[in-house]
Design a protein around this motif. Structure first.
Motif, PDB file in Angstrom:
ATOM      1  N   THR A 120       6.486  12.256  -9.383  1.00  0.00           N
ATOM      2  CA  THR A 120       7.695  11.545  -8.960  1.00  0.00           C
ATOM      3  C   THR A 120       8.393  12.228  -7.785  1.00  0.00           C
ATOM      4  O   THR A 120       9.559  11.979  -7.525  1.00  0.00           O
ATOM      5  CB  THR A 120       8.683  11.424 -10.147  1.00  0.00           C
ATOM      6  OG1 THR A 120       9.043  12.735 -10.607  1.00  0.00           O
ATOM      7  CG2 THR A 120       8.070  10.647 -11.294  1.00  0.00           C
ATOM      8  N   MET A 121       7.670  13.055  -7.080  1.00  0.00           N
ATOM      9  CA  MET A 121       8.242  13.813  -5.975  1.00  0.00           C
ATOM     10  C   MET A 121       8.711  12.944  -4.814  1.00  0.00           C
ATOM     11  O   MET A 121       9.556  13.341  -4.025  1.00  0.00           O
ATOM     12  CB  MET A 121       7.225  14.824  -5.465  1.00  0.00           C
ATOM     13  CG  MET A 121       6.947  15.976  -6.404  1.00  0.00           C
ATOM     14  SD  MET A 121       8.313  17.144  -6.419  1.00  0.00           S
ATOM     15  CE  MET A 121       8.113  17.908  -4.812  1.00  0.00           C
ATOM     16  N   MET A 122       8.131  11.741  -4.699  1.00  0.00           N
ATOM     17  CA  MET A 122       8.469  10.881  -3.563  1.00  0.00           C
ATOM     18  C   MET A 122       9.736  10.072  -3.785  1.00  0.00           C
ATOM     19  O   MET A 122      10.236   9.436  -2.872  1.00  0.00           O
ATOM     20  CB  MET A 122       7.302   9.932  -3.261  1.00  0.00           C
ATOM     21  CG  MET A 122       7.143   8.769  -4.241  1.00  0.00           C
ATOM     22  SD  MET A 122       6.647   9.249  -5.927  1.00  0.00           S
ATOM     23  CE  MET A 122       5.028   9.931  -5.620  1.00  0.00           C
ATOM     24  N   PHE A 123      10.282  10.116  -5.015  1.00  0.00           N
ATOM     25  CA  PHE A 123      11.478   9.347  -5.319  1.00  0.00           C
ATOM     26  C   PHE A 123      12.756  10.133  -5.059  1.00  0.00           C
ATOM     27  O   PHE A 123      12.764  11.372  -5.117  1.00  0.00           O
ATOM     28  CB  PHE A 123      11.468   8.902  -6.784  1.00  0.00           C
ATOM     29  CG  PHE A 123      10.428   7.876  -7.099  1.00  0.00           C
ATOM     30  CD1 PHE A 123      10.408   6.649  -6.443  1.00  0.00           C
ATOM     31  CD2 PHE A 123       9.445   8.134  -8.038  1.00  0.00           C
ATOM     32  CE1 PHE A 123       9.449   5.699  -6.728  1.00  0.00           C
ATOM     33  CE2 PHE A 123       8.474   7.188  -8.332  1.00  0.00           C
ATOM     34  CZ  PHE A 123       8.475   5.957  -7.676  1.00  0.00           C
ATOM     35  N   ASN A 124      13.837   9.400  -4.803  1.00  0.00           N
ATOM     36  CA  ASN A 124      15.120  10.070  -4.602  1.00  0.00           C
ATOM     37  C   ASN A 124      15.673  10.563  -5.942  1.00  0.00           C
ATOM     38  O   ASN A 124      15.205  10.140  -7.010  1.00  0.00           O
ATOM     39  CB  ASN A 124      16.107   9.153  -3.863  1.00  0.00           C
ATOM     40  CG  ASN A 124      16.457   7.902  -4.644  1.00  0.00           C
ATOM     41  OD1 ASN A 124      16.585   7.922  -5.860  1.00  0.00           O
ATOM     42  ND2 ASN A 124      16.624   6.787  -3.928  1.00  0.00           N
ATOM     43  N   ALA A 182      18.287   9.895  -7.652  1.00  0.00           N
ATOM     44  CA  ALA A 182      18.798   8.866  -8.558  1.00  0.00           C
ATOM     45  C   ALA A 182      17.663   8.274  -9.392  1.00  0.00           C
ATOM     46  O   ALA A 182      17.806   8.072 -10.603  1.00  0.00           O
ATOM     47  CB  ALA A 182      19.496   7.766  -7.767  1.00  0.00           C
ATOM     48  N   MET A 183      16.542   8.004  -8.763  1.00  0.00           N
ATOM     49  CA  MET A 183      15.388   7.459  -9.474  1.00  0.00           C
ATOM     50  C   MET A 183      14.829   8.490 -10.450  1.00  0.00           C
ATOM     51  O   MET A 183      14.465   8.149 -11.589  1.00  0.00           O
ATOM     52  CB  MET A 183      14.306   7.038  -8.485  1.00  0.00           C
ATOM     53  CG  MET A 183      13.081   6.401  -9.125  1.00  0.00           C
ATOM     54  SD  MET A 183      13.485   4.823  -9.917  1.00  0.00           S
ATOM     55  CE  MET A 183      11.820   4.164 -10.172  1.00  0.00           C
ATOM     56  N   VAL A 184      14.763   9.729 -10.037  1.00  0.00           N
ATOM     57  CA  VAL A 184      14.266  10.789 -10.915  1.00  0.00           C
ATOM     58  C   VAL A 184      15.187  10.942 -12.123  1.00  0.00           C
ATOM     59  O   VAL A 184      14.731  11.155 -13.248  1.00  0.00           O
ATOM     60  CB  VAL A 184      14.128  12.122 -10.151  1.00  0.00           C
ATOM     61  CG1 VAL A 184      13.781  13.271 -11.090  1.00  0.00           C
ATOM     62  CG2 VAL A 184      13.055  11.986  -9.069  1.00  0.00           C
ATOM     63  N   SER A 185      16.488  10.802 -11.896  1.00  0.00           N
ATOM     64  CA  SER A 185      17.441  10.854 -13.002  1.00  0.00           C
ATOM     65  C   SER A 185      17.139   9.753 -14.021  1.00  0.00           C
ATOM     66  O   SER A 185      17.134   9.994 -15.238  1.00  0.00           O
ATOM     67  CB  SER A 185      18.865  10.686 -12.463  1.00  0.00           C
ATOM     68  OG  SER A 185      19.795  10.572 -13.516  1.00  0.00           O
TER      69      SER A 185
END
Length: 291
Positions: free
Chosen positions: A122-126, A128-131
Protein backbone atom coordinates in the motif's frame (compact mmCIF):
# COMPACT_ATOMS: atom_id res chain seq x y z
CA UNK A 1 -21.54 29.00 7.14
CA UNK A 2 -24.78 30.68 8.21
CA UNK A 3 -26.45 27.59 9.61
CA UNK A 4 -23.46 26.91 11.86
CA UNK A 5 -23.48 30.47 13.18
CA UNK A 6 -27.04 30.01 14.39
CA UNK A 7 -26.03 27.04 16.53
CA UNK A 8 -24.62 29.28 19.28
CA UNK A 9 -28.16 30.58 19.80
CA UNK A 10 -29.43 27.14 20.76
CA UNK A 11 -26.37 25.92 22.66
CA UNK A 12 -28.02 26.09 26.04
CA UNK A 13 -31.02 24.14 24.74
CA UNK A 14 -28.81 21.45 23.29
CA UNK A 15 -26.74 21.17 26.44
CA UNK A 16 -29.86 20.23 28.35
CA UNK A 17 -31.70 18.44 25.56
CA UNK A 18 -33.71 15.26 26.00
CA UNK A 19 -31.01 13.20 24.23
CA UNK A 20 -30.21 11.70 27.63
CA UNK A 21 -33.59 9.99 27.55
CA UNK A 22 -33.21 8.59 24.05
CA UNK A 23 -33.77 4.86 23.70
CA UNK A 24 -31.77 4.75 20.48
CA UNK A 25 -30.23 7.04 17.88
CA UNK A 26 -33.52 7.22 15.95
CA UNK A 27 -35.15 10.67 15.99
CA UNK A 28 -38.55 11.85 14.86
CA UNK A 29 -38.35 15.23 13.15
CA UNK A 30 -41.53 17.15 12.46
CA UNK A 31 -42.89 20.47 11.28
CA UNK A 32 -46.64 20.79 11.25
CA UNK A 33 -48.19 17.54 10.04
CA UNK A 34 -45.10 16.35 8.17
CA UNK A 35 -42.38 14.20 9.68
CA UNK A 36 -39.32 12.15 8.86
CA UNK A 37 -37.15 9.77 10.85
CA UNK A 38 -33.46 10.56 11.17
CA UNK A 39 -31.39 7.63 12.40
CA UNK A 40 -27.75 7.57 13.48
CA UNK A 41 -25.95 4.45 12.33
CA UNK A 42 -22.70 2.57 12.82
CA UNK A 43 -21.18 1.63 9.47
CA UNK A 44 -19.29 -1.42 10.77
CA UNK A 45 -20.68 -3.96 13.22
CA UNK A 46 -20.21 -7.53 14.40
CA UNK A 47 -22.81 -10.26 14.02
CA UNK A 48 -23.57 -10.13 17.76
CA UNK A 49 -24.53 -6.47 17.46
CA UNK A 50 -27.69 -7.38 15.53
CA UNK A 51 -30.59 -6.96 15.59
CA UNK A 52 -30.53 -3.16 15.99
CA UNK A 53 -32.60 -1.39 18.66
CA UNK A 54 -36.33 -1.91 18.09
CA UNK A 55 -36.84 1.76 17.24
CA UNK A 56 -35.01 1.23 13.94
CA UNK A 57 -37.46 -1.42 12.74
CA UNK A 58 -40.47 0.53 13.96
CA UNK A 59 -39.37 3.68 12.11
CA UNK A 60 -38.48 1.67 9.01
CA UNK A 61 -41.96 0.10 8.86
CA UNK A 62 -43.60 3.53 9.00
CA UNK A 63 -41.45 4.90 6.18
CA UNK A 64 -42.12 4.67 2.46
CA UNK A 65 -38.72 5.95 1.31
CA UNK A 66 -35.34 5.07 2.81
CA UNK A 67 -32.39 7.42 2.37
CA UNK A 68 -28.72 6.52 2.86
CA UNK A 69 -25.59 8.63 2.71
CA UNK A 70 -24.85 7.17 -0.71
CA UNK A 71 -25.90 4.29 -2.95
CA UNK A 72 -24.55 1.33 -0.98
CA UNK A 73 -24.73 -1.14 -3.84
CA UNK A 74 -22.78 1.16 -6.16
CA UNK A 75 -20.16 1.71 -3.47
CA UNK A 76 -19.48 -2.04 -3.43
CA UNK A 77 -18.86 -2.40 -7.17
CA UNK A 78 -15.38 -3.08 -8.56
CA UNK A 79 -15.76 0.03 -10.70
CA UNK A 80 -16.19 2.30 -7.69
CA UNK A 81 -13.38 0.56 -5.78
CA UNK A 82 -11.05 1.14 -8.72
CA UNK A 83 -12.02 4.80 -9.05
CA UNK A 84 -11.65 5.32 -5.31
CA UNK A 85 -8.24 3.66 -5.18
CA UNK A 86 -7.04 5.67 -8.17
CA UNK A 87 -8.15 8.92 -6.55
CA UNK A 88 -6.30 8.04 -3.33
CA UNK A 89 -2.94 7.30 -4.94
CA UNK A 90 -0.01 9.61 -4.31
CA UNK A 91 0.93 11.81 -7.29
CA UNK A 92 4.13 11.71 -9.33
CA UNK A 93 5.01 8.11 -8.38
CA UNK A 94 5.66 9.18 -4.79
CA UNK A 95 5.47 6.60 -2.00
CA UNK A 96 4.23 6.78 1.55
CA UNK A 97 7.79 7.05 2.80
CA UNK A 98 8.25 10.24 0.76
CA UNK A 99 5.41 12.11 2.48
CA UNK A 100 6.01 11.09 6.11
CA UNK A 101 8.68 12.39 8.44
CA UNK A 102 11.32 9.95 9.70
CA UNK A 103 9.71 9.33 13.10
CA UNK A 104 6.22 8.69 11.70
CA UNK A 105 7.58 6.41 8.99
CA UNK A 106 9.55 4.43 11.58
CA UNK A 107 6.48 4.14 13.83
CA UNK A 108 4.39 2.91 10.89
CA UNK A 109 6.98 0.27 10.04
CA UNK A 110 7.01 -0.99 13.65
CA UNK A 111 3.22 -1.07 13.71
CA UNK A 112 3.03 -2.94 10.41
CA UNK A 113 5.39 -5.66 11.58
CA UNK A 114 3.66 -6.02 14.93
CA UNK A 115 0.16 -6.17 13.43
CA UNK A 116 1.01 -7.96 10.19
CA UNK A 117 -0.20 -5.08 8.06
CA UNK A 118 1.02 -5.43 4.42
CA UNK A 119 2.68 -2.02 4.23
CA UNK A 120 4.69 -2.83 1.11
CA UNK A 121 1.46 -3.42 -0.83
CA UNK A 122 0.00 0.00 0.00
CA UNK A 123 3.01 2.27 -0.38
CA UNK A 124 1.52 4.04 -3.39
CA UNK A 125 -1.53 5.28 -1.47
CA UNK A 126 -1.81 8.53 0.45
CA UNK A 127 -1.97 8.47 4.27
CA UNK A 128 -5.75 8.88 4.32
CA UNK A 129 -6.20 5.70 2.29
CA UNK A 130 -3.66 3.84 4.41
CA UNK A 131 -5.55 4.96 7.51
CA UNK A 132 -8.75 3.44 6.07
CA UNK A 133 -6.99 0.20 5.13
CA UNK A 134 -5.39 -0.17 8.57
CA UNK A 135 -8.73 0.42 10.30
CA UNK A 136 -10.46 -2.15 8.09
CA UNK A 137 -7.69 -4.69 8.68
CA UNK A 138 -7.80 -4.26 12.45
CA UNK A 139 -11.59 -4.36 12.75
CA UNK A 140 -11.81 -7.46 10.58
CA UNK A 141 -9.72 -9.26 13.19
CA UNK A 142 -12.63 -8.69 15.56
CA UNK A 143 -15.23 -10.05 13.16
CA UNK A 144 -16.52 -6.66 12.06
CA UNK A 145 -18.52 -6.50 8.85
CA UNK A 146 -21.31 -4.43 7.32
CA UNK A 147 -23.25 -2.15 9.62
CA UNK A 148 -26.78 -0.84 9.93
CA UNK A 149 -26.81 0.98 6.60
CA UNK A 150 -26.10 -2.15 4.57
CA UNK A 151 -28.52 -4.12 6.74
CA UNK A 152 -31.44 -1.83 5.91
CA UNK A 153 -30.36 -1.42 2.31
CA UNK A 154 -30.85 -5.16 1.83
CA UNK A 155 -34.18 -5.20 3.66
CA UNK A 156 -35.50 -2.18 1.75
CA UNK A 157 -34.60 -3.75 -1.59
CA UNK A 158 -36.37 -6.96 -0.62
CA UNK A 159 -39.42 -4.94 0.44
CA UNK A 160 -39.30 -2.88 -2.78
CA UNK A 161 -39.20 0.38 -0.84
CA UNK A 162 -38.15 3.55 -2.62
CA UNK A 163 -34.44 4.25 -2.06
CA UNK A 164 -32.57 7.53 -2.11
CA UNK A 165 -29.14 8.90 -1.29
CA UNK A 166 -27.80 12.20 0.02
CA UNK A 167 -24.62 12.22 -2.04
CA UNK A 168 -23.17 10.63 -5.16
CA UNK A 169 -20.17 8.34 -5.45
CA UNK A 170 -18.27 11.31 -6.92
CA UNK A 171 -19.10 13.29 -3.78
CA UNK A 172 -17.70 10.49 -1.61
CA UNK A 173 -14.44 10.49 -3.55
CA UNK A 174 -14.27 14.27 -3.34
CA UNK A 175 -14.70 14.31 0.43
CA UNK A 176 -12.05 11.66 0.89
CA UNK A 177 -9.64 13.62 -1.29
CA UNK A 178 -10.27 16.60 0.99
CA UNK A 179 -9.43 14.39 3.96
CA UNK A 180 -6.17 13.56 2.19
CA UNK A 181 -5.12 17.21 2.46
CA UNK A 182 -4.79 16.79 6.25
CA UNK A 183 -1.25 16.66 7.69
CA UNK A 184 -0.04 13.17 6.65
CA UNK A 185 1.90 12.64 9.87
CA UNK A 186 -1.13 13.50 11.99
CA UNK A 187 -3.26 11.04 10.04
CA UNK A 188 -0.85 8.14 10.47
CA UNK A 189 0.05 8.95 14.08
CA UNK A 190 -3.63 9.16 15.02
CA UNK A 191 -4.41 5.93 13.16
CA UNK A 192 -1.64 4.00 14.92
CA UNK A 193 -2.77 5.33 18.29
CA UNK A 194 -6.39 4.39 17.62
CA UNK A 195 -5.43 0.90 16.42
CA UNK A 196 -3.69 0.10 19.70
CA UNK A 197 -6.99 0.13 21.60
CA UNK A 198 -9.51 -0.26 18.80
CA UNK A 199 -11.24 -3.22 20.48
CA UNK A 200 -12.14 -1.30 23.63
CA UNK A 201 -13.13 1.76 21.60
CA UNK A 202 -15.41 -0.33 19.39
CA UNK A 203 -17.17 -1.84 22.40
CA UNK A 204 -17.70 1.58 23.92
CA UNK A 205 -18.91 3.09 20.65
CA UNK A 206 -21.44 0.33 20.00
CA UNK A 207 -22.72 0.46 23.58
CA UNK A 208 -23.23 4.22 23.31
CA UNK A 209 -24.94 3.83 19.94
CA UNK A 210 -27.35 1.19 21.25
CA UNK A 211 -28.18 3.39 24.24
CA UNK A 212 -28.76 6.44 22.05
CA UNK A 213 -25.95 8.27 23.86
CA UNK A 214 -24.93 10.84 21.26
CA UNK A 215 -23.02 12.87 23.86
CA UNK A 216 -20.56 10.03 24.40
CA UNK A 217 -20.22 9.41 20.67
CA UNK A 218 -19.45 13.07 20.07
CA UNK A 219 -16.96 13.18 22.94
CA UNK A 220 -15.12 10.03 21.92
CA UNK A 221 -15.22 10.47 18.14
CA UNK A 222 -16.10 14.04 17.24
CA UNK A 223 -13.96 15.75 19.85
CA UNK A 224 -10.99 13.61 18.91
CA UNK A 225 -11.35 14.49 15.22
CA UNK A 226 -11.78 18.18 15.96
CA UNK A 227 -8.59 18.18 18.02
CA UNK A 228 -6.30 15.86 16.03
CA UNK A 229 -7.52 16.23 12.44
CA UNK A 230 -9.67 19.37 12.18
CA UNK A 231 -9.45 19.43 8.40
CA UNK A 232 -10.89 15.93 8.23
CA UNK A 233 -13.70 16.87 10.61
CA UNK A 234 -14.52 19.87 8.44
CA UNK A 235 -14.63 17.92 5.18
CA UNK A 236 -16.13 14.66 6.43
CA UNK A 237 -18.66 15.99 8.94
CA UNK A 238 -19.43 19.71 8.72
CA UNK A 239 -19.26 20.13 4.94
CA UNK A 240 -21.40 17.05 4.33
CA UNK A 241 -23.97 18.05 6.95
CA UNK A 242 -24.35 21.42 5.28
CA UNK A 243 -24.78 19.84 1.86
CA UNK A 244 -27.30 17.29 3.15
CA UNK A 245 -29.39 19.74 5.13
CA UNK A 246 -31.41 21.25 2.24
CA UNK A 247 -32.06 17.76 0.88
CA UNK A 248 -33.45 16.72 4.26
CA UNK A 249 -35.58 19.87 4.45
CA UNK A 250 -37.05 19.06 1.03
CA UNK A 251 -38.38 15.77 2.40
CA UNK A 252 -40.93 17.64 4.51
CA UNK A 253 -42.66 18.73 1.28
CA UNK A 254 -43.30 15.18 0.04
CA UNK A 255 -46.32 13.00 0.83
CA UNK A 256 -44.13 10.06 1.89
CA UNK A 257 -42.56 9.51 5.29
CA UNK A 258 -38.80 9.21 4.85
CA UNK A 259 -36.26 7.46 7.02
CA UNK A 260 -32.75 8.86 6.68
CA UNK A 261 -29.83 6.77 7.89
CA UNK A 262 -26.47 8.49 8.38
CA UNK A 263 -23.43 7.91 10.55
CA UNK A 264 -24.19 8.83 14.17
CA UNK A 265 -21.45 11.47 14.24
CA UNK A 266 -23.53 13.47 11.75
CA UNK A 267 -26.25 13.85 14.37
CA UNK A 268 -24.25 14.76 17.46
CA UNK A 269 -22.77 17.94 18.81
CA UNK A 270 -23.12 21.56 17.79
CA UNK A 271 -22.25 20.77 14.18
CA UNK A 272 -24.77 17.93 13.92
CA UNK A 273 -27.93 17.69 11.87
CA UNK A 274 -30.11 17.60 14.99
CA UNK A 275 -28.73 20.97 16.09
CA UNK A 276 -29.27 22.42 12.63
CA UNK A 277 -32.84 21.16 12.50
CA UNK A 278 -33.63 22.58 15.95
CA UNK A 279 -32.09 25.92 14.99
CA UNK A 280 -34.29 26.01 11.88
CA UNK A 281 -37.52 25.53 13.80
CA UNK A 282 -38.13 21.80 13.44
CA UNK A 283 -39.39 19.74 16.35
CA UNK A 284 -36.75 17.16 17.20
CA UNK A 285 -37.39 14.34 19.66
CA UNK A 286 -35.99 10.86 20.29
CA UNK A 287 -38.33 8.36 18.67
CA UNK A 288 -40.11 6.18 21.18
CA UNK A 289 -42.30 3.22 20.28
CA UNK A 290 -45.87 3.69 21.43
CA UNK A 291 -46.82 1.21 24.13
Amino acid sequence: MGIIARLSFVFCILAFSNDLFAASTVYEISKGKNKIFLAGTVHLLRSQDFPPPAEFDAAYKQSQKIYFETDIQKSKTPEFSQRFAQAMMLPNNATLKDVLDADTWAALQVFSVKNQYPLSQTMMFNPAMVSILITIAETKKMGVGDGIDAYYDQIARTDNKILGELESSDDVIGYMKSFSAEDPNKIITSTISDAEHIGDDLEKMIAAWKAGDLDTLDKDLGEKMRKETPGAYQSLVIDRNQKWFPKIEAMFKTPEVEMVLVGSLHLSGNDGLLAQLKASGYKVKPYQIAK
